[in-house]
Design a protein around this motif. Structure first.
Motif, PDB file in Angstrom:
ATOM      1  N   LYS A 175       0.838  -1.204   0.000  1.00  0.00           N
ATOM      2  CA  LYS A 175       0.000   0.000   0.000  1.00  0.00           C
ATOM      3  C   LYS A 175       0.869   1.250   0.000  1.00  0.00           C
ATOM      4  O   LYS A 175       0.533   2.259  -0.626  1.00  0.00           O
ATOM      5  N   GLY A 176       2.010   1.184   0.685  1.00  0.00           N
ATOM      6  CA  GLY A 176       2.954   2.291   0.627  1.00  0.00           C
ATOM      7  C   GLY A 176       3.482   2.506  -0.782  1.00  0.00           C
ATOM      8  O   GLY A 176       3.704   3.643  -1.211  1.00  0.00           O
ATOM      9  N   GLU A 177       3.705   1.402  -1.515  1.00  0.00           N
ATOM     10  CA  GLU A 177       4.140   1.531  -2.903  1.00  0.00           C
ATOM     11  C   GLU A 177       3.095   2.236  -3.754  1.00  0.00           C
ATOM     12  O   GLU A 177       3.429   3.074  -4.609  1.00  0.00           O
ATOM     13  N   VAL A 178       1.828   1.913  -3.535  1.00  0.00           N
ATOM     14  CA  VAL A 178       0.762   2.572  -4.285  1.00  0.00           C
ATOM     15  C   VAL A 178       0.797   4.077  -4.057  1.00  0.00           C
ATOM     16  O   VAL A 178       0.703   4.872  -5.003  1.00  0.00           O
ATOM     17  N   ALA A 179       0.966   4.485  -2.796  1.00  0.00           N
ATOM     18  CA  ALA A 179       1.025   5.919  -2.473  1.00  0.00           C
ATOM     19  C   ALA A 179       2.260   6.566  -3.088  1.00  0.00           C
ATOM     20  O   ALA A 179       2.190   7.674  -3.645  1.00  0.00           O
ATOM     21  N   TYR A 180       3.394   5.885  -2.993  1.00  0.00           N
ATOM     22  CA  TYR A 180       4.638   6.402  -3.581  1.00  0.00           C
ATOM     23  C   TYR A 180       4.490   6.560  -5.090  1.00  0.00           C
ATOM     24  O   TYR A 180       4.844   7.595  -5.663  1.00  0.00           O
ATOM     25  N   GLY A 181       3.946   5.555  -5.736  1.00  0.00           N
ATOM     26  CA  GLY A 181       3.788   5.607  -7.181  1.00  0.00           C
ATOM     27  C   GLY A 181       2.794   6.664  -7.624  1.00  0.00           C
ATOM     28  O   GLY A 181       3.021   7.366  -8.619  1.00  0.00           O
ATOM     29  N   SER A 182       1.695   6.800  -6.899  1.00  0.00           N
ATOM     30  CA  SER A 182       0.694   7.791  -7.304  1.00  0.00           C
ATOM     31  C   SER A 182       1.206   9.209  -7.118  1.00  0.00           C
ATOM     32  O   SER A 182       0.757  10.130  -7.815  1.00  0.00           O
ATOM     33  N   ALA A 183       2.160   9.405  -6.218  1.00  0.00           N
ATOM     34  CA  ALA A 183       2.728  10.743  -6.030  1.00  0.00           C
ATOM     35  C   ALA A 183       3.395  11.246  -7.302  1.00  0.00           C
ATOM     36  O   ALA A 183       3.415  12.462  -7.566  1.00  0.00           O
ATOM     37  N   PHE A 184       3.929  10.343  -8.123  1.00  0.00           N
ATOM     38  CA  PHE A 184       4.531  10.746  -9.392  1.00  0.00           C
ATOM     39  C   PHE A 184       3.457  11.259 -10.369  1.00  0.00           C
ATOM     40  O   PHE A 184       3.739  12.120 -11.201  1.00  0.00           O
TER      41      PHE A 184
ATOM     42  N   GLY B 158      14.500   8.108  -2.937  1.00  0.00           N
ATOM     43  CA  GLY B 158      13.573   8.412  -4.024  1.00  0.00           C
ATOM     44  C   GLY B 158      12.345   9.183  -3.584  1.00  0.00           C
ATOM     45  O   GLY B 158      11.817   8.955  -2.496  1.00  0.00           O
ATOM     46  N   SER B 159      11.880  10.098  -4.438  1.00  0.00           N
ATOM     47  CA  SER B 159      10.607  10.784  -4.223  1.00  0.00           C
ATOM     48  C   SER B 159      10.139  11.335  -5.556  1.00  0.00           C
ATOM     49  O   SER B 159      10.910  11.427  -6.520  1.00  0.00           O
ATOM     50  N   ALA B 160       8.880  11.727  -5.616  1.00  0.00           N
ATOM     51  CA  ALA B 160       8.313  12.225  -6.866  1.00  0.00           C
ATOM     52  C   ALA B 160       8.929  13.548  -7.297  1.00  0.00           C
ATOM     53  O   ALA B 160       8.929  13.880  -8.483  1.00  0.00           O
ATOM     54  N   SER B 161       9.463  14.308  -6.353  1.00  0.00           N
ATOM     55  CA  SER B 161       9.939  15.653  -6.674  1.00  0.00           C
ATOM     56  C   SER B 161      11.433  15.724  -6.943  1.00  0.00           C
ATOM     57  O   SER B 161      11.944  16.788  -7.276  1.00  0.00           O
TER      58      SER B 161
ATOM     59  N   GLY C 295      11.404  11.505 -12.013  1.00  0.00           N
ATOM     60  CA  GLY C 295      11.078  12.359 -10.884  1.00  0.00           C
ATOM     61  C   GLY C 295      11.364  13.825 -11.151  1.00  0.00           C
ATOM     62  O   GLY C 295      12.253  14.181 -11.923  1.00  0.00           O
ATOM     63  N   GLY C 296      10.575  14.691 -10.486  1.00  0.00           N
ATOM     64  CA  GLY C 296      10.768  16.116 -10.602  1.00  0.00           C
ATOM     65  C   GLY C 296      10.561  16.626 -12.019  1.00  0.00           C
ATOM     66  O   GLY C 296      10.038  15.936 -12.887  1.00  0.00           O
ATOM     67  N   LYS C 297      11.005  17.851 -12.247  1.00  0.00           N
ATOM     68  CA  LYS C 297      10.881  18.424 -13.589  1.00  0.00           C
ATOM     69  C   LYS C 297      11.748  17.676 -14.592  1.00  0.00           C
ATOM     70  O   LYS C 297      11.452  17.630 -15.783  1.00  0.00           O
ATOM     71  N   TRP C 298      12.816  17.047 -14.083  1.00  0.00           N
ATOM     72  CA  TRP C 298      13.731  16.314 -14.964  1.00  0.00           C
ATOM     73  C   TRP C 298      13.034  15.107 -15.583  1.00  0.00           C
ATOM     74  O   TRP C 298      13.282  14.753 -16.723  1.00  0.00           O
ATOM     75  N   GLY C 299      12.168  14.460 -14.801  1.00  0.00           N
ATOM     76  CA  GLY C 299      11.454  13.302 -15.302  1.00  0.00           C
ATOM     77  C   GLY C 299      10.521  13.641 -16.446  1.00  0.00           C
ATOM     78  O   GLY C 299      10.382  12.868 -17.399  1.00  0.00           O
TER      79      GLY C 299
ATOM     80  N   ALA D 212       4.570   1.284  -8.946  1.00  0.00           N
ATOM     81  CA  ALA D 212       5.404   2.489  -8.999  1.00  0.00           C
ATOM     82  C   ALA D 212       6.290   2.548 -10.235  1.00  0.00           C
ATOM     83  O   ALA D 212       6.549   3.630 -10.770  1.00  0.00           O
ATOM     84  N   MET D 213       6.782   1.395 -10.709  1.00  0.00           N
ATOM     85  CA  MET D 213       7.631   1.434 -11.892  1.00  0.00           C
ATOM     86  C   MET D 213       6.848   1.848 -13.137  1.00  0.00           C
ATOM     87  O   MET D 213       7.427   2.374 -14.094  1.00  0.00           O
ATOM     88  N   ILE D 214       5.545   1.640 -13.117  1.00  0.00           N
ATOM     89  CA  ILE D 214       4.699   2.095 -14.227  1.00  0.00           C
ATOM     90  C   ILE D 214       4.405   3.579 -14.094  1.00  0.00           C
ATOM     91  O   ILE D 214       4.589   4.351 -15.037  1.00  0.00           O
ATOM     92  N   THR D 215       3.948   4.012 -12.931  1.00  0.00           N
ATOM     93  CA  THR D 215       3.564   5.416 -12.779  1.00  0.00           C
ATOM     94  C   THR D 215       4.761   6.349 -12.907  1.00  0.00           C
ATOM     95  O   THR D 215       4.615   7.480 -13.378  1.00  0.00           O
ATOM     96  N   ARG D 216       5.956   5.892 -12.517  1.00  0.00           N
ATOM     97  CA  ARG D 216       7.144   6.746 -12.632  1.00  0.00           C
ATOM     98  C   ARG D 216       7.479   7.054 -14.086  1.00  0.00           C
ATOM     99  O   ARG D 216       8.098   8.078 -14.372  1.00  0.00           O
ATOM    100  N   LYS D 217       7.093   6.190 -15.002  1.00  0.00           N
ATOM    101  CA  LYS D 217       7.327   6.418 -16.419  1.00  0.00           C
ATOM    102  C   LYS D 217       6.095   7.009 -17.102  1.00  0.00           C
ATOM    103  O   LYS D 217       6.185   7.959 -17.887  1.00  0.00           O
TER     104      LYS D 217
END
Length: 489
Positions: free
Chosen positions: A108-117, A450-453, A468-472, A163-168
């Motif tokens: 569930k923590g992964e879901v939250a981490y991934g959705s933050a992206f 790691g973080s979304a920002s 992540g961040g503007k670079w992503g 998270a590996m999907i949402t990060r991309k």
């Protein structure tokens, strides 16, 4: 209904691929198993090469619409997807635990981490802009634009199915690209659930696509199709190099997040209790199956003995078990082959002089799945396989070293350069050592990087590009320069 029983309701997950806004089956299927008990969860349709071609054709059509969609509308749809994911976080976590094995709370923590992206990328969608540039030609003006690169193939691993999907996907979609995602065959159910939620969020047909099947059939199409302009991949360095070679034929952009061999450095002035807790968190998260997991724990001589005592006590308390068991701290490895590989690394290390202080053996007979005991090794040498390659299992291997110079040399003696960790209370050391470490990310007195920002990515053979961040978001854009003449007489 308890968590594991929810899977008996087959409406919880999809087994078909999703592209062009519709669900599609292939001529054959493959099984998805639960690594904690080896039971079959589902038979998922394999759409094959023809399905991959159809998905890319759909993405090409979707791109024509999405690239012209207002960034504000992109933001609205992305935020709706983000909200739907959070509303369904329990079900997504149940799928992750079932097909990958990590404890449910961690899933569930992964879901939250991934959705933050998704949330971050949605906010960046309206901030993708160029700038006015100075030009040397009288009577002219120049400016730059960031435009979407085009259709993007995303190939993702099994260790973070969400998270590996949402990060991309999130930054690519924010930039105006359409995507075709191929999840790992071990964990397709989470990906298909994300596709269902994307469908509900209202992405136009062909913008968000997920295809399942054999990599040997789908991969060449996803990389070789002239309609694909970029490939995003997370996985092994070996496969990443292959993708890079194949992409070169079409001079395609690549974003590669590859293998790691993370050093975790503990200096003699460090807060040893904090350092030991940091190892326990960073090393054993997801059962050690992460690319940023500490691989070589290098401790300065003066701190080694007390640090090992603290770490041994913490690892001895870590409990392996089914991810749906509230008492489990770590789940199984992804399959029996992974258990055999980790066990062989430990055996080779012991044969080479390392000592087992905790664990050191498979737990399959005891727990009935692909489990390995939380393990602490001391000693051995840096030429052994366990120090040269990713362990990808719950094994902490500790080495001693004398000073900053030796430690930095040992830490950098690897082709990888993803993440490194440094524990010290000396601010001078913080600057010297973090700048001397050849890694894309350095966590100083911090076990999570790691973080979304923030930018996530590595140096050397650990990859190309950042998530992540503007670079992503910028990874998925092309920079265009425009020169306008005749501005004044």
């Amino acid at each position: 209904m308890n968590l594991s029983d929810r899977l008996k309701d087959k409406t919880l997950f999809k087994t078909q691929s999703y592209f062009g806004g519709e669900w599609h089956s292939g001529a054959k299927t493959f099984a998805v198993d639960n690594p904690a008990n080896r039971s079959k969860l589902a038979d998922v349709s394999d759409v094959g090469a023809d399905g991959a071609k159809a998905a890319i054709a759909a993405a090409s059509e979707g791109f024509k619409i999405w690239r012209k969609t207002s960034p504000f509308e992109r933001t609205r749809i992305l935020i709706k997807w983000y909200n739907l994911i959070n509303e369904n976080a329990d079900d997504l976590a149940t799928l992750i635990t079932s097909e990958m094995g990590k404890p449910w709370a961690e899933a569930k923590g992964e879901v939250a981490y991934g959705s933050a992206f998704i949330e971050w990328s949605a906010q960046e969608a309206v901030r993708i802009h160029g700038e006015t540039v100075t030009v040397p030609f009288p009577g002219t003006r120049g400016w730059t634009l960031h435009q979407p690169v085009g259709v993007v193939s995303c190939i993702t691993p099994w260790n973070f199915p969400s998270a590996m999907i949402t990060r991309k996907a999130a930054p690519a979609l924010a930039a105006g690209c359409s995507i075709v995602i191929k999840p790992a065959p071990e964990t397709p159910l989470t990906a298909l659930a994300l596709a269902e939620l994307a469908h509900r969020a209202g992405f136009p047909a062909g913008v968000f696509n997920v295809i399942c099947g054999n990599a040997e059939d789908l991969g060449p199409v996803m990389i070789g199709s002239p309609e694909v302009r970029m490939i995003g991949f997370t996985g092994s360095t070996e496969v990443g190099k292959l993708i890079m070679r194949q992409a070169a034929d079409g001079v395609k952009r690549v974003a590669l997040e590859l293998g790691g061999n993370a050093p975790f450095i503990v200096m003699d002035d460090a807060d040893l209790e904090s350092a030991a807790a940091g190892v326990a968190q960073a090393k054993f998260r997801s059962g050690g199956q992460t690319c940023v997991s500490p691989n070589r724990i290098i401790v300065q001589n003066g701190a080694a003995d007390p640090f090992l005592e603290l770490l041994e006590a913490k690892i001895a308390k870590i409990k392996a078990g089914d991810g749906f068991d509230s008492g489990s701290d770590i789940g199984p490895l992804i399959h029996d082959e992974a258990v055999a590989r980790v066990d062989q690394l430990v055996k080779d290390a012991v044969a080479g002089g390392a000592r087992v202080r905790v664990g050191g053996q498979p737990l399959a007979d005891e727990l009935g799945g692909s489990f390995y005991a939380p393990t602490l090794l001391e000693g051995g040498n840096f030429d052994q396989a366990i120090a040269r390659s990713e362990i990808f299992g719950p094994v902490a291997s500790v080495y001693r070293a004398k000073d900053e110079k030796e430690i930095i040399e040992l830490a950098n003696d690897t082709p990888y350069g993803l993440a490194a960790y440094l524990y010290t209370r000396d601010i001078g050391r913080v600057h010297r050592m973090s700048e001397g470490l050849d890694y894309g990310m350095v966590g100083v007195n911090a076990p999570m990087v790691g973080s979304a920002s923030t930018p996530f990515g590595g140096m050397k053979e650990s990859g190309i590009g950042r998530e992540g961040g503007k670079w992503g978001v910028e990874e998925f854009t092309e920079l265009k320069y425009v020169l306008l003449a005749g501005v004044n007489s």
